[in-house]
Enzyme design. Structure first.
Site, PDB file in Angstrom:
ATOM      1  CG  LEU A 246      -2.199  -0.839   1.142  1.00  0.00           C
ATOM      2  CD1 LEU A 246      -3.025  -0.665   2.411  1.00  0.00           C
ATOM      3  CD2 LEU A 246      -3.052  -0.473  -0.083  1.00  0.00           C
ATOM      4  CB  CYS A 256       6.400  -9.609 -13.049  1.00  0.00           C
ATOM      5  SG  CYS A 256       7.760 -10.783 -13.143  1.00  0.00           S
TER       6      CYS A 256
HETATM    7  C1  UDX Z   1       6.391  -9.313  -8.630  1.00  0.00           C
HETATM    8  C2  UDX Z   1       5.608 -10.178  -7.629  1.00  0.00           C
HETATM    9  O1  UDX Z   1       5.659  -9.580  -6.321  1.00  0.00           O
HETATM   10  C3  UDX Z   1       6.167 -11.568  -7.612  1.00  0.00           C
HETATM   11  O2  UDX Z   1       5.449 -12.389  -6.710  1.00  0.00           O
HETATM   12  C4  UDX Z   1       6.094 -12.121  -9.016  1.00  0.00           C
HETATM   13  O3  UDX Z   1       6.590 -13.411  -9.070  1.00  0.00           O
HETATM   14  C5  UDX Z   1       6.839 -11.224  -9.990  1.00  0.00           C
HETATM   15  O4  UDX Z   1       6.334  -9.905  -9.909  1.00  0.00           O
HETATM   16  P1  UDX Z   1       8.728  -8.026  -8.594  1.00  0.00           P
HETATM   17  O5  UDX Z   1       8.411  -7.602 -10.001  1.00  0.00           O
HETATM   18  O6  UDX Z   1      10.096  -8.507  -8.261  1.00  0.00           O
HETATM   19  O7  UDX Z   1       7.730  -9.201  -8.158  1.00  0.00           O
HETATM   20  O8  UDX Z   1       8.463  -6.760  -7.670  1.00  0.00           O
HETATM   21  P2  UDX Z   1       7.459  -6.304  -6.513  1.00  0.00           P
HETATM   22  O9  UDX Z   1       8.178  -6.294  -5.226  1.00  0.00           O
HETATM   23  O10 UDX Z   1       6.182  -7.037  -6.579  1.00  0.00           O
HETATM   24  O11 UDX Z   1       7.231  -4.778  -6.929  1.00  0.00           O
HETATM   25  C6  UDX Z   1       6.636  -4.450  -8.180  1.00  0.00           C
HETATM   26  C7  UDX Z   1       6.553  -2.973  -8.387  1.00  0.00           C
HETATM   27  O12 UDX Z   1       5.556  -2.419  -7.544  1.00  0.00           O
HETATM   28  C8  UDX Z   1       7.825  -2.181  -8.103  1.00  0.00           C
HETATM   29  O13 UDX Z   1       8.008  -1.241  -9.147  1.00  0.00           O
HETATM   30  C9  UDX Z   1       7.541  -1.506  -6.780  1.00  0.00           C
HETATM   31  O14 UDX Z   1       8.256  -0.311  -6.648  1.00  0.00           O
HETATM   32  C10 UDX Z   1       6.051  -1.281  -6.874  1.00  0.00           C
HETATM   33  N1  UDX Z   1       5.369  -1.167  -5.574  1.00  0.00           N
HETATM   34  C11 UDX Z   1       5.358  -2.238  -4.726  1.00  0.00           C
HETATM   35  C12 UDX Z   1       4.689  -0.009  -5.220  1.00  0.00           C
HETATM   36  O15 UDX Z   1       4.681   0.963  -5.997  1.00  0.00           O
HETATM   37  N2  UDX Z   1       4.040   0.061  -4.031  1.00  0.00           N
HETATM   38  C13 UDX Z   1       4.016  -0.977  -3.173  1.00  0.00           C
HETATM   39  O16 UDX Z   1       3.382  -0.836  -2.091  1.00  0.00           O
HETATM   40  C14 UDX Z   1       4.700  -2.161  -3.513  1.00  0.00           C
END
Ligand code: UDX
Length: 429
Positions: A246, A256
């Protein structure tokens, strides 16, 4: 067991090394000779905390080897994991399945009797059934949920293991592969192929929706004088909502979430089910609007036009503790600002080589402070821990104007303001 891992990117290389770590004999295979040579010499081709140690240990003990030959892979393994990429197809929202198809076709003619093929790549529902028909071997689907930056931990100690199988034997083989994790109490979900494929896209769609939900609230907060981090904290105390994922800011990127929600919509419309996941189009749109909002906040701070200004961007990767710049919000914002006439200097602790290769027109700096020299506005766009250690007073001395956009709501705004900075952030005043 003798395992092969086809495709040695972020997912496959970590999976291969971790499977050796739990005691299997593993052969990692990729068509990219440079990547295979690096891995075979114990050099990680990407930045992932903890990975170089697991790689070195298992090369040393002889349980992990690398090759570029699919025939060698087919002859070696009892179980073949397919870990190749399924990127977005250029000019379409569909997933590009050519690498998955090629991996399975490359193995098929040389397989040993009784060999099991296990897909780990994220694919549109129905792909596994298509691959299985016409294949003279058992096929299972076993989606991967690892997060970059925590990939080793997530592989060795996953939240759950999900397998889609069509025979009791395939499930028994996979239980043996993951015996170490099962002994440690990891939940095991065994299901059909379609459900296993959908679990992955459903999980990523839910996570993307959660981030876009809070970013939609950020838009409302901006217009009403409310404060989105406080709102997120307050709703997050409700255990049904939870506080994780959040964090409002410039939104999600990476290899992904963005392409998975687009591929899911594409697949749903092929199935005549467009309405069911139409909301993912809104999730995508909210996410991309946040990038534009970061640009407009910075534009306001430089007086309405970027022409002739210097702009510092802190962060190039899509998230901290990775060198992955795929669909990075930080670089999208940097490029948009440059297109409006600014000289943009980017800093990142790990992502500069990848960023420079993709966007040579941006300037890059070896230190955060140097990137800020002469800047009329500084944007904080990837929340690396080192940026929270920056001294706002020291940075104020080198910039042209002390103006900051915190695109991740991760810096101590009060401390920066106390050092004379004008601070703007997403979803707060
Ligand atoms: C994601 C999934 O979490 C994982 O389970 C799947 O297998 C592959 O895709 P990942 O791409 O490594 O993993 O990153 P993640 O930690 O999920 O973050 C994704 C994006 O969301 C990032 O750019 C991050 O900065 C953003 N994010 C995450 C937010 O903007 N706010 C948040 O609260 C959480």
């Amino acid at each position: 067991m003798r395992l092969t891992v086809i495709g040695t990117g972020y997912l496959g290389a970590v999976h291969a090394a971790c499977m050796a770590e739990v005691g299997h004999d593993v052969l990692g295979v990729d068509v990219d000779q440079a990547k295979i040579s690096a891995l075979a010499e114990g050099r990680a081709p990407f930045f992932e905390p903890g990975f170089p140690e697991v790689l070195a240990r298992n090369l040393e003990n002889g349980r992990l080897r690398f090759s570029t030959s699919p025939a060698e892979a087919a002859a070696f393994g009892d179980v073949h994991f397919v870990c190749v990429g399924t990127p977005q197809t250029p000019g379409s929202h569909a997933a590009d399945l050519r690498y998955v198809d090629a991996a399975v076709q490359g193995l098929a003619p040389h397989l040993r009797p009784g060999a099991l093929i296990v897909g780990k790549s994220t694919v549109p529902v129905g792909t596994a059934a298509r691959l299985a028909s016409g294949l003279d071997a058992d096929l299972a689907w076993n989606p991967e949920f690892l997060r970059e930056g925590f990939a080793v931990e997530d592989t060795l100690r996953p939240d759950r293991l999900v397998v889609g199988v069509t025979s009791p034997r395939a499930e028994a083989v996979l239980r043996e592969v993951y015996a170490t994790m099962l002994d440690a109490g990891t939940p095991w979900v065994s299901t059909d192929l379609a459900t296993a494929e959908l679990v992955k896209v459903a999980a990523n769609s839910f996570l993307a929706t959660k981030i876009s939900f809070i970013n939609a609230m950020a838009e409302i907060c901006e217009a009403t004088g409310a404060d989105v981090p406080t709102l997120a904290e307050a709703i997050g105390y409700d255990a049904r909502i939870g506080r994780r994922f959040l964090r409002a800011g410039v939104g999600f990127g990476g290899g992904c979430l963005p392409k998975d929600i687009r591929a899911f919509r594409h697949r749903a419309s092929e199935l005549g089910l467009e309405e069911s996941v139409r909301f993912l189009g809104e999730v995508d749109a909210i996410n991309l609007r946040r990038r534009s909002r970061a640009v407009s906040l910075a534009r306001e701070l430089v007086g309405g036009s970027f022409a002739g200004t210097g702009v510092a961007v802190l962060g190039a990767t899509f998230k901290p503790d990775s060198d992955d710049i795929r669909d990075s919000p930080a670089l999208a914002v940097a490029n948009a600002i440059r297109a409006e006439g600014a000289r943009v200097t980017v800093h990142d602790p790990q992502g500069v080589d990848n960023a420079r290769a993709a966007f040579p027109e941006l300037d890059y700096s070896p230190s955060a402070q140097k990137a800020c020299e002469g800047a009329h506005v500084v944007l904080h766009l990837t929340e690396w821990a080192e940026y929270r250690q920056l001294d706002p007073a020291a940075i104020a001395e080198v910039v042209a104007a002390p103006a900051l956009v915190d695109g991740r709501n991760a810096l101590d705004a009060a401390a920066w303001r106390a050092a004379g900075w004008t601070v703007r952030a997403l979803g707060r005043q």
